[in-house]
Design a protein around this motif. Structure first.
Motif, PDB file in Angstrom:
ATOM      1  N   ASP A 148      -1.749  -1.280  -4.680  1.00 13.11           N
ATOM      2  CA  ASP A 148      -2.365  -0.136  -5.347  1.00 13.11           C
ATOM      3  C   ASP A 148      -2.063  -0.202  -6.836  1.00 13.11           C
ATOM      4  O   ASP A 148      -1.146  -0.905  -7.269  1.00 13.11           O
ATOM      5  CB  ASP A 148      -1.827   1.175  -4.768  1.00 13.11           C
ATOM      6  CG  ASP A 148      -2.190   1.364  -3.298  1.00 13.11           C
ATOM      7  OD1 ASP A 148      -3.135   0.701  -2.829  1.00 13.11           O
ATOM      8  OD2 ASP A 148      -1.525   2.171  -2.630  1.00 13.11           O
ATOM      9  N   SER A 157       5.794   4.433  -7.609  1.00 15.20           N
ATOM     10  CA  SER A 157       6.166   3.540  -6.518  1.00 15.20           C
ATOM     11  C   SER A 157       5.422   2.211  -6.592  1.00 15.20           C
ATOM     12  O   SER A 157       6.009   1.148  -6.362  1.00 15.20           O
ATOM     13  CB  SER A 157       5.908   4.219  -5.163  1.00 15.20           C
ATOM     14  OG  SER A 157       4.560   4.638  -5.059  1.00 15.20           O
ATOM     15  N   ALA A 158       4.131   2.239  -6.930  1.00 12.51           N
ATOM     16  CA  ALA A 158       3.384   0.994  -7.047  1.00 12.51           C
ATOM     17  C   ALA A 158       3.886   0.163  -8.217  1.00 12.51           C
ATOM     18  O   ALA A 158       3.923  -1.076  -8.147  1.00 12.51           O
ATOM     19  CB  ALA A 158       1.888   1.281  -7.188  1.00 12.51           C
ATOM     20  N   ALA A 184       5.749   2.656   0.067  1.00 11.66           N
ATOM     21  CA  ALA A 184       6.629   3.327  -0.898  1.00 11.66           C
ATOM     22  C   ALA A 184       7.887   3.846  -0.216  1.00 11.66           C
ATOM     23  O   ALA A 184       8.942   3.957  -0.851  1.00 11.66           O
ATOM     24  CB  ALA A 184       5.879   4.478  -1.572  1.00 11.66           C
ATOM     25  N   ALA A 231       0.853  -1.189   0.000  1.00 13.52           N
ATOM     26  CA  ALA A 231       0.000   0.000   0.000  1.00 13.52           C
ATOM     27  C   ALA A 231       0.890   1.240   0.000  1.00 13.52           C
ATOM     28  O   ALA A 231       2.118   1.137   0.142  1.00 13.52           O
ATOM     29  CB  ALA A 231      -0.924  -0.008   1.213  1.00 13.52           C
ATOM     30  N   GLY A 232       0.273   2.389  -0.122  1.00 16.35           N
ATOM     31  CA  GLY A 232       1.001   3.650  -0.236  1.00 16.35           C
ATOM     32  C   GLY A 232       2.148   3.833   0.745  1.00 16.35           C
ATOM     33  O   GLY A 232       3.256   4.206   0.336  1.00 16.35           O
ATOM     34  N   ALA A 287      -5.215   4.043  -5.240  1.00 19.15           N
ATOM     35  CA  ALA A 287      -5.138   3.404  -3.929  1.00 19.15           C
ATOM     36  C   ALA A 287      -6.209   2.328  -3.798  1.00 19.15           C
ATOM     37  O   ALA A 287      -7.337   2.503  -4.257  1.00 19.15           O
ATOM     38  CB  ALA A 287      -5.298   4.445  -2.829  1.00 19.15           C
TER      39      ALA A 287
END
Length: 203
Positions: free
Chosen positions: A98, A104-105, A76, A72-73, A127
């Motif tokens: 995400d 980043s994802a 990152a 998840a966020g 997200a």
């Protein structure tokens, strides 16, 4: 129906691409067909370790079922640690993350693919809220064997198209589904321009 795509196209909504039968109206592919994504980069690799890890994770998925390594966020900020955890535990056979539309994802998805993961799910819009992750967990738990996961995802998408107000509508309409089976290698033979020149040369 599988789409072998490069990284930058993996978040494309291929399940909503339309097809037409006869004179009928165009319908989304995901209504009639199970649709999933595959990695073009991994399919084309000649790195023996990448292929070995891919086969090992797939074997673990088939033998022991789904074990999710979530992203998840906030992860990152610790992507190296996230990948190290994945690399250090071969029991992880899937990632839920995400949408890989963000940098980043996408890096997390690339890391998962490098570590051999063949099953990934995300919400294409960005997200992935916890309540929708729980729906995915329930989908995984509802199948008797991992091989039934594509059928379950297809059912989720079909129900979303047919039931515009159901609780699974939002996820079913926007789910990204990566199912990359190393036992189904697509022939990626590239054509040498010299071969074409030889074929076109007069006898």
């Amino acid at each position: 129906m599988e789409f072998v795509l490069p990284y930058d196209l993996l978040n494309h909504d291929v399940a909503s691409l339309t097809y037409r039968i006869g004179d009928g109206r165009p319908l989304p592919l995901g209504l009639k067909y199970g649709v999933h994504l595959r990695s073009l980069e991994r399919m084309r690799t000649d790195d023996a370790l990448v292929r070995h890890q891919w086969q090992e994770r797939w074997h673990a998925l088939r033998q022991h079922g789904v074990s999710v390594h979530g992203w998840a966020g906030p992860d990152a900020r610790r992507l190296d640690a996230w990948q190290a955890t994945l690399a250090g535990d071969t029991r992880h056979t899937a990632v839920v993350l995400d949408a890989p539309a963000g940098v980043s994802a996408m890096e997390a998805l690339k890391a998962a693919i490098a570590e051999g993961i063949g099953l990934a799910v995300w919400d294409r819009r960005g997200a992935f809220p916890e309540e929708r992750r729980e729906v995915v967990t329930a989908v995984f738990a509802s199948v008797p064997t991992p091989g039934q996961i594509p059928v379950a995802i297809h059912r989720l998408r079909r129900n979303a198209e047919l039931n515009q107000r159901g609780p699974g509508r939002l996820l079913g309409r926007h789910i990204g589904f990566f199912w990359d089976d190393p036992t189904r290698i697509v022939d990626m033979h590239t054509i040498d321009p010299g071969d074409l020149a030889d074929e076109e040369a007069p006898a």
